[in-house]
Motif scaffolding. Structure first.
Motif, PDB file in Angstrom:
ATOM      1  N   LEU A   1       0.791  -0.936   0.179  1.00 30.36           N
ATOM      2  CA  LEU A   1      -0.360   0.011  -0.470  1.00 30.36           C
ATOM      3  C   LEU A   1       0.869   1.549   0.130  1.00 30.36           C
ATOM      4  O   LEU A   1       0.253   1.975  -0.777  1.00 30.36           O
ATOM      5  CB  LEU A   1      -0.864  -0.092   1.155  1.00 30.36           C
ATOM      6  N   GLY A   2       1.797   1.233   0.809  1.00 37.07           N
ATOM      7  CA  GLY A   2       2.560   2.274   0.876  1.00 37.07           C
ATOM      8  C   GLY A   2       3.171   2.774  -0.444  1.00 37.07           C
ATOM      9  O   GLY A   2       3.641   4.111  -0.820  1.00 37.07           O
ATOM     10  N   GLU A   3       3.701   1.837  -1.499  1.00 32.44           N
ATOM     11  CA  GLU A   3       4.459   1.492  -2.231  1.00 32.44           C
ATOM     12  C   GLU A   3       3.706   2.298  -3.290  1.00 32.44           C
ATOM     13  O   GLU A   3       3.713   3.161  -4.660  1.00 32.44           O
ATOM     14  CB  GLU A   3       5.015   0.380  -2.218  1.00 32.44           C
ATOM     15  N   ALA A   4       2.010   1.985  -3.535  1.00 30.50           N
ATOM     16  CA  ALA A   4       1.334   2.364  -4.551  1.00 30.50           C
ATOM     17  C   ALA A   4       0.867   4.021  -4.014  1.00 30.50           C
ATOM     18  O   ALA A   4       0.726   4.746  -4.551  1.00 30.50           O
ATOM     19  CB  ALA A   4      -0.345   1.228  -4.243  1.00 30.50           C
ATOM     20  N   LEU A   5       1.173   4.442  -3.032  1.00 24.75           N
ATOM     21  CA  LEU A   5       0.550   5.440  -2.491  1.00 24.75           C
ATOM     22  C   LEU A   5       1.560   6.400  -2.872  1.00 24.75           C
ATOM     23  O   LEU A   5       1.689   7.560  -3.832  1.00 24.75           O
ATOM     24  CB  LEU A   5       0.049   5.859  -0.901  1.00 24.75           C
TER      25      LEU A   5
ATOM     26  N   GLN B   1       5.614  -4.850  -6.926  1.00 26.60           N
ATOM     27  CA  GLN B   1       4.854  -6.144  -7.738  1.00 26.60           C
ATOM     28  C   GLN B   1       5.498  -7.397  -6.556  1.00 26.60           C
ATOM     29  O   GLN B   1       5.344  -8.745  -6.245  1.00 26.60           O
ATOM     30  CB  GLN B   1       5.486  -6.477  -9.603  1.00 26.60           C
ATOM     31  N   HIS B   2       6.853  -7.366  -5.906  1.00 21.51           N
ATOM     32  CA  HIS B   2       7.787  -7.634  -5.235  1.00 21.51           C
ATOM     33  C   HIS B   2       6.863  -7.675  -3.682  1.00 21.51           C
ATOM     34  O   HIS B   2       6.640  -9.397  -3.178  1.00 21.51           O
ATOM     35  CB  HIS B   2       9.207  -7.655  -4.662  1.00 21.51           C
ATOM     36  N   ARG B   3       6.343  -6.898  -3.187  1.00 22.88           N
ATOM     37  CA  ARG B   3       5.426  -6.479  -1.878  1.00 22.88           C
ATOM     38  C   ARG B   3       4.656  -7.431  -2.691  1.00 22.88           C
ATOM     39  O   ARG B   3       3.697  -8.153  -1.511  1.00 22.88           O
ATOM     40  CB  ARG B   3       5.463  -5.552  -1.622  1.00 22.88           C
ATOM     41  N   LEU B   4       3.661  -7.360  -3.292  1.00 22.92           N
ATOM     42  CA  LEU B   4       1.751  -8.486  -4.016  1.00 22.92           C
ATOM     43  C   LEU B   4       2.640  -9.787  -3.738  1.00 22.92           C
ATOM     44  O   LEU B   4       2.198 -10.453  -3.144  1.00 22.92           O
ATOM     45  CB  LEU B   4       1.678  -7.109  -5.317  1.00 22.92           C
ATOM     46  N   ALA B   5       3.357  -9.465  -4.745  1.00 26.67           N
ATOM     47  CA  ALA B   5       4.084 -11.150  -4.661  1.00 26.67           C
ATOM     48  C   ALA B   5       4.492 -12.117  -3.206  1.00 26.67           C
ATOM     49  O   ALA B   5       4.256 -13.610  -2.847  1.00 26.67           O
ATOM     50  CB  ALA B   5       5.013 -11.237  -5.930  1.00 26.67           C
ATOM     51  N   ALA B   6       5.093 -11.449  -2.259  1.00 27.49           N
ATOM     52  CA  ALA B   6       4.785 -11.440  -1.074  1.00 27.49           C
ATOM     53  C   ALA B   6       3.592 -11.748   0.202  1.00 27.49           C
ATOM     54  O   ALA B   6       3.679 -12.916   0.625  1.00 27.49           O
ATOM     55  CB  ALA B   6       5.690 -10.807   0.166  1.00 27.49           C
TER      56      ALA B   6
END
Length: 586
Positions: free
Chosen positions: A518-522, A567-572
């Motif tokens: 969420l932080g990366e998206a923001l 994408q890395h965070r979402l994969a995690a």
């Protein structure tokens, strides 16, 4: 060798252009008289205090540290004079209610102030850092003579305040607190217990200190529902010393100019704030304010690291670069300034991109607090409150993580010199580490975000934040990518909502990566917004074209080089569907 210059131009870009704050202030009666020029004057004066008065105490204060003797703490040389100048300038009261002696200015400006303070001297900033939270508690929960006596002193900063929660056996689990409060015949209470890790538990900066103490009444139930909040000053209204004593200061890794105290209450006199058994709810006013300020510490560390890394790498000569700008000067002996080397450039661009998007995220949260408190439209207030609630744990965790680990990686830009105190960066690395821990560890922030603020309402408030952030991307060449990232976070949460019914532990396993996703998206939305504003300014030919072109270049770099982190965070988050086995016995 370490220097702090307030980034006033970048701050004004965010406040005036990215947030459009002056126009939004005009819609709020409490701030209608504030315009961009007046706000700029406030920022300029705050920057002068931070760079000229506070920053020179940073390195020496780290070496000197705090001294404890017979229950009294002496702060490093220069701290008292800096604090008195801070109070004389009216800075503690900047965003407080004018009816309580405050200046009534927006939280956006207060956030800019505390970014600068943390960047200039994190250790010193710990002392006034809790004042606004204490003001909020007293403003909402103190009444009668208690309010009349203590609220004005805390508002002005004439008296400092503490937040006495933690005990040796009760860190994050406040329900285990043992400090007791026994009623006295005069309506006060007698507090008995020991608190640890109390920032500013004692100091020589102010003549009195207002301790806000969580304790348990005799018939209170176990757990957090049995906690009440009490005010116990260092000196009582009659001038006598209260039975609240600093038993020592911790020898710490960093922020050595901040007195981290062990406090003993031995029948200390205190007065109840708010209702019995609702102390934690009252204290959360202070904790939430503190969490946003801790996020600003991360931003301050980022800014200080970035500007000093840029200066050093532009001066340090070492090795021949594979390429350099046409006409760029070379160093002695055919070597080049290390800023020309690609590995160095990548680190510097990353530092700059992270710093500027983190600032937008922080100021967005501050603007939400302003609108929640002062906007005349009830619907706007409610939406702003929801945004602030969700942004708080993200800012606390994301920015402190970036502040520390960015400084840790940047230390290598100085080579071996980075490991030496006089160059400054090693102190930032040490000072910044605590920000990932106190006011609720970053792991706790992630659990709070997902399990308390997203999942209970089926993600409705989160969707409101995502929709709001998507709207900020309008007009950017990167709008599609930024919006896709926001949508992907919403879809990840929907999958968690469906899967948690069969796996109650799943949200706990996914929480950390979900927060950072969420932080990366923001941060992507922040860069899309900055890109759109810069593009519009360039098209209009409003001047300062190099400044706006630089913003667009940074936005491009973010999406090219840093965007894949989402994408890395979402994969995690997706990988969290697999259970984590317990470690075998060792």
């Amino acid at each position: 060798m370490w220097r702090y210059d307030p980034p006033l131009r970048d701050m004004r870009f965010v406040i005036d252009e990215v947030l459009g704050a002056p126009a939004r202030w005009a819609a709020m009666p409490a701030h209608a008289e504030l315009d961009a020029d007046m706000a700029a004057q406030v920022l300029e004066e705050a920057g002068r205090f931070a760079s000229e008065i506070l920053a020179p105490t940073n390195g020496p204060g780290d070496l000197q540290g705090c001294q404890w003797q017979d229950g009294a703490v002496t702060t490093p040389e220069g701290y008292r004079a800096a604090y008195q100048a801070f109070v004389d300038g009216g800075w503690p009261a900047l965003a407080c209610d004018p009816e309580c002696g405050g200046q009534g200015l927006p939280q956006v400006l207060n956030s800019a102030l505390f970014e600068m303070l943390a960047a200039a001297n994190h250790g010193w900033t710990m002392y006034p850092g809790l004042l606004h939270g204490a003001y909020e508690v007293l403003h909402q929960h103190a009444s009668g003579w208690l309010r009349e006596t203590y609220l004005p002193k805390v508002t002005s900063g004439e008296w400092l305040s503490t937040m006495c929660l933690t005990e040796a056996h009760a860190g994050s689990d406040l329900g285990l607190l043992r400090t007791r409060a026994v009623p006295a015949e005069d309506g006060s209470y007698r507090l008995t217990g020991t608190k640890i890790f109390i920032s500013g538990g004692d100091s020589d900066l102010t003549p009195n200190i207002v301790h806000l103490v969580l304790a348990r009444l005799p018939e209170a139930p176990a757990g957090t529902k049995g906690l009440s909040l009490f005010l116990a000053p260092k000196f009582l209204p009659d001038g006598s010393r209260n039975a609240a004593r600093c038993d020592g200061v911790e020898k710490k890794m960093g922020i050595k100019g901040s007195a981290t105290c062990v406090m003993s209450f031995e029948g200390a006199t205190g007065w109840l704030l708010g209702e019995p058994g609702k102390g934690l709810q009252a204290m959360f006013l202070m904790m939430n304010a503190a969490r946003l300020h801790v996020g600003l510490q991360g931003l301050g560390h980022l800014e200080a690291t970035t500007q000093n890394a840029l200066r050093y790498t532009a001066e340090r000569v070492q090795s021949r670069a594979p390429a350099k700008p046409e006409g760029a000067p070379a160093g002695a002996g055919g070597a080049d300034f290390i800023v020309y080397h690609p590995a160095v450039r990548r680190q510097l661009w990353t530092l700059k991109a992270r710093t500027e998007s983190a600032r937008v995220l922080s100021y967005w949260a501050a603007q939400a607090l302003d609108e929640e408190a002062a906007h005349p439209d009830e619907a706007v207030r409610a939406a702003a409150g929801h945004r602030a609630t969700l942004l708080t744990p993200v800012i606390k965790a994301m920015l402190t993580d970036l502040g520390h680990f960015s400084a840790d990686r940047a230390l290598g830009l100085w080579g071996g010199h980075g490991y030496i105190h006089e160059y400054g960066i090693e102190q930032i690395v040490r000072d910044s580490r605590i920000a990932l821990i106190y006011e609720g560890t970053n792991e706790i922030q992630a659990i709070d975000l997902l399990l308390r603020k997203i999942l209970p309402d089926g993600g409705q408030r989160l969707q409101g934040l995502l929709d709001w952030a998507a709207a900020q991307c309008e007009g950017s060449a990167h709008a599609g990518v930024a919006r896709a990232g926001l949508q992907a976070v919403g879809e990840a949460v929907a999958r968690l909502l469906a899967a948690q019914k069969a796996d109650a532990e799943l949200p706990f396993r996914a929480a950390d990566d979900l927060l950072f996703a969420l932080g990366e998206a923001l941060l992507g939305a922040a860069w899309a917004r900055m890109d759109a504003v810069a593009a519009q300014a360039l098209a209009a030919g409003t001047g300062d074209s190099a400044f706006y072109a630089g913003k667009r270049q940074l936005a491009q770099l973010h999406f090219d080089w840093l965007g894949p982190e989402l994408q890395h965070r979402l994969a995690a988050v997706a990988a969290a569907r697999a259970p984590l086995p317990f470690l075998p016995a060792l």
